[in-house]
Design a protein around this motif. Structure first.
Motif, PDB file in Angstrom:
ATOM      1  N   TYR A  49       0.819  -1.202   0.000  1.00  0.00           N
ATOM      2  CA  TYR A  49       0.000   0.000   0.000  1.00  0.00           C
ATOM      3  C   TYR A  49       0.859   1.260   0.000  1.00  0.00           C
ATOM      4  N   SER A  50       1.830   1.333  -0.863  1.00  0.00           N
ATOM      5  CA  SER A  50       2.669   2.521  -0.933  1.00  0.00           C
ATOM      6  C   SER A  50       1.851   3.708  -1.426  1.00  0.00           C
ATOM      7  N   ALA A  51       1.928   4.827  -0.693  1.00  0.00           N
ATOM      8  CA  ALA A  51       1.161   6.013  -1.078  1.00  0.00           C
ATOM      9  C   ALA A  51       1.534   6.488  -2.477  1.00  0.00           C
ATOM     10  N   SER A  52       2.813   6.414  -2.811  1.00  0.00           N
ATOM     11  CA  SER A  52       3.250   6.892  -4.115  1.00  0.00           C
ATOM     12  C   SER A  52       2.635   6.063  -5.237  1.00  0.00           C
ATOM     13  N   ARG A  53       2.372   4.775  -4.981  1.00  0.00           N
ATOM     14  CA  ARG A  53       1.790   3.905  -6.000  1.00  0.00           C
ATOM     15  C   ARG A  53       0.297   4.169  -6.180  1.00  0.00           C
ATOM     16  N   ARG A  54      -0.325   4.825  -5.198  1.00  0.00           N
ATOM     17  CA  ARG A  54      -1.749   5.105  -5.275  1.00  0.00           C
ATOM     18  C   ARG A  54      -2.044   6.396  -6.041  1.00  0.00           C
ATOM     19  N   ASN A  55      -1.045   7.265  -6.241  1.00  0.00           N
ATOM     20  CA  ASN A  55      -1.290   8.572  -6.842  1.00  0.00           C
ATOM     21  C   ASN A  55      -1.964   8.477  -8.204  1.00  0.00           C
ATOM     22  N   ALA A  56      -1.533   7.530  -9.011  1.00  0.00           N
ATOM     23  CA  ALA A  56      -2.070   7.409 -10.355  1.00  0.00           C
ATOM     24  C   ALA A  56      -3.558   7.090 -10.346  1.00  0.00           C
ATOM     25  N   ALA A  57      -4.022   6.397  -9.323  1.00  0.00           N
ATOM     26  CA  ALA A  57      -5.421   5.981  -9.253  1.00  0.00           C
ATOM     27  C   ALA A  57      -6.281   6.964  -8.474  1.00  0.00           C
ATOM     28  N   GLY A  58      -5.704   8.045  -7.956  1.00  0.00           N
ATOM     29  CA  GLY A  58      -6.472   9.014  -7.183  1.00  0.00           C
ATOM     30  C   GLY A  58      -6.104   8.969  -5.718  1.00  0.00           C
ATOM     31  N   GLY A  59      -6.885   9.665  -4.924  1.00  0.00           N
ATOM     32  CA  GLY A  59      -6.591   9.786  -3.504  1.00  0.00           C
ATOM     33  C   GLY A  59      -6.851   8.512  -2.725  1.00  0.00           C
ATOM     34  N   CYS A  60      -6.413   8.535  -1.468  1.00  0.00           N
ATOM     35  CA  CYS A  60      -6.562   7.360  -0.600  1.00  0.00           C
ATOM     36  C   CYS A  60      -6.550   7.821   0.852  1.00  0.00           C
ATOM     37  N   LEU A  61      -7.297   7.121   1.682  1.00  0.00           N
ATOM     38  CA  LEU A  61      -7.325   7.408   3.116  1.00  0.00           C
ATOM     39  C   LEU A  61      -6.638   6.273   3.861  1.00  0.00           C
ATOM     40  N   TYR A  62      -5.600   6.614   4.635  1.00  0.00           N
ATOM     41  CA  TYR A  62      -4.890   5.640   5.451  1.00  0.00           C
ATOM     42  C   TYR A  62      -5.270   5.850   6.918  1.00  0.00           C
ATOM     43  N   LEU A  63      -5.660   4.799   7.585  1.00  0.00           N
ATOM     44  CA  LEU A  63      -5.955   4.846   9.022  1.00  0.00           C
ATOM     45  C   LEU A  63      -4.721   4.322   9.738  1.00  0.00           C
ATOM     46  N   VAL A  64      -3.935   5.229  10.284  1.00  0.00           N
ATOM     47  CA  VAL A  64      -2.623   4.858  10.820  1.00  0.00           C
ATOM     48  C   VAL A  64      -2.664   4.768  12.349  1.00  0.00           C
ATOM     49  N   ALA A  65      -2.380   3.591  12.871  1.00  0.00           N
ATOM     50  CA  ALA A  65      -2.318   3.404  14.325  1.00  0.00           C
ATOM     51  C   ALA A  65      -1.029   4.017  14.855  1.00  0.00           C
ATOM     52  N   THR A  66      -1.154   4.768  15.944  1.00  0.00           N
ATOM     53  CA  THR A  66       0.013   5.400  16.570  1.00  0.00           C
ATOM     54  C   THR A  66       0.191   4.857  17.983  1.00  0.00           C
ATOM     55  N   PRO A  67       1.370   5.022  18.576  1.00  0.00           N
ATOM     56  CA  PRO A  67       1.638   4.469  19.909  1.00  0.00           C
ATOM     57  C   PRO A  67       0.640   4.952  20.960  1.00  0.00           C
ATOM     58  N   ILE A  68       0.298   4.064  21.882  1.00  0.00           N
ATOM     59  CA  ILE A  68      -0.598   4.444  22.978  1.00  0.00           C
ATOM     60  C   ILE A  68       0.186   5.000  24.162  1.00  0.00           C
ATOM     61  N   GLY A  69       1.492   5.054  24.035  1.00  0.00           N
ATOM     62  CA  GLY A  69       2.326   5.610  25.098  1.00  0.00           C
ATOM     63  C   GLY A  69       3.779   5.633  24.674  1.00  0.00           C
ATOM     64  N   ASN A  70       4.372   4.472  24.570  1.00  0.00           N
ATOM     65  CA  ASN A  70       5.782   4.347  24.199  1.00  0.00           C
ATOM     66  C   ASN A  70       5.970   4.643  22.706  1.00  0.00           C
ATOM     67  N   LEU A  71       6.761   5.653  22.382  1.00  0.00           N
ATOM     68  CA  LEU A  71       6.934   6.066  20.989  1.00  0.00           C
ATOM     69  C   LEU A  71       7.598   5.000  20.120  1.00  0.00           C
TER      70      LEU A  71
END
Length: 298
Positions: free
Chosen positions: A8-30
């Motif tokens: 799911y590389s963002a750069s590979r999605r550009n040709a087909a239009g936009g995309c929404l990524y739901l990115v999980a981030t740390p709940i405490g420890n970075l």
């Protein structure tokens, strides 16, 4: 063609239009962030954040510099439409919450639904969540669980929400705020009984803590303390000890009032006054409990 390592590389999605990524981030420890999440955050055109200040700490830690927009519960109706418009024009957008996976007891569901309706690809980038981390270390049943999330803030509505869960099989998982945890545990003990339970606090952080015991015991312990930070409460299914303990049932104010009205020929106000006196309650407390019972029985 995308490789198996980079599906799911963002750069590979550009040709087909936009995309929404739901990115999980740390709940405490970075350090609890995936390599894929870091790559996506570096490649997207825009990062939508629940709190730009909180997200800035994570991005600065990893040297990521991207355009940011706030996206939280107070602006999501308007901001979701703006973000969808940008994605329709080809933008790659990453949605992050303050901690964990967006949409899980955090803003995100409206944006996801709107993106899907507009034919925009929605790509989850999984990672840490508080409830799964707490469940894995709880020692309670993990083969069958029910994630509830946050309970209502008021006692009456909280008890009404808990009532259908009494017969639910498996481990129940709740999120709670520090200023409501004492009242919530008291209601959990009153409605669910003497079940095994775990309170997990500040997961992955310096002051990470697990409190284990029976629900009434846990409620009594927390009542004597002032807890801070993010809190997850897990309640196990009834066990042998639970079944041996007789359920302590509250006296029904409504039934007592109806009985006094019938026997003494009193109106509601007079009957409630007598019942309050017999139970050693103030009239306002008796009235509050009467109204609460009515809501619970609806």
């Amino acid at each position: 063609m995308a490789t198996q390592a980079e599906p799911y590389s963002a750069s590979r999605r550009n040709a087909a239009g936009g995309c929404l990524y739901l990115v999980a981030t740390p709940i405490g420890n970075l350090e609890d962030i995936t390599l894929r999440a870091l790559r996506v955050l570096k490649e997207v055109d825009l990062i939508a954040c629940e709190d730009t200040r909180r997200t800035a700490k994570l991005l600065n830690h990893y040297g990521i510099h991207k355009r940011e927009k706030s996206y939280h519960q107070h602006n999501e109706m308007v901001r979701a439409a703006e973000l969808v418009l940008e994605m329709e024009q080809g933008a790659q957008v990453a949605l992050v919450s303050d901690a964990g996976l967006p949409g899980v007891s955090d803003p995100g569901q409206h944006l996801v639904s709107l993106a899907i309706r507009h034919g925009i690809p929605v790509v989850p980038v999984p990672g840490p969540t508080a409830f799964s981390a707490a469940l894995s270390a709880s020692g309670l049943a993990t083969d069958n669980f029910h994630f509830v999330g946050f309970l209502p803030a008021t006692r009456t509505q909280r008890r009404k929400a808990l009532k259908p869960l009494v017969e639910t099989a498996g481990t129940l998982i709740f999120y709670e705020a520090p200023h409501r945890i004492t009242a919530s545990l008291a209601d959990l003990a009153a409605l669910l009984g003497d079940r095994p339970a775990v309170l997990a606090r500040e997961l992955t952080k310096v002051h990470e803590e697990f409190l284990r015991g029976r629900l009434p015991q846990l409620a009594a312990t927390v009542k004597k303390r002032t807890l801070k930070g993010e809190i997850t409460v897990l309640v196990g299914p009834p066990d042998e000890l639970t079944r041996k303990q007789p359920r302590k049932r509250e006296v029904s104010i409504r039934r007592l009032v109806e009985r006094v009205q019938k026997q003494k020929k009193l109106d509601l106000k007079g009957a409630l006054k007598q019942v309050a006196r017999e139970l050693g309650l103030s009239r306002s407390e008796a009235y509050r409990r009467l109204q609460e019972e009515k809501v619970l029985e609806e």
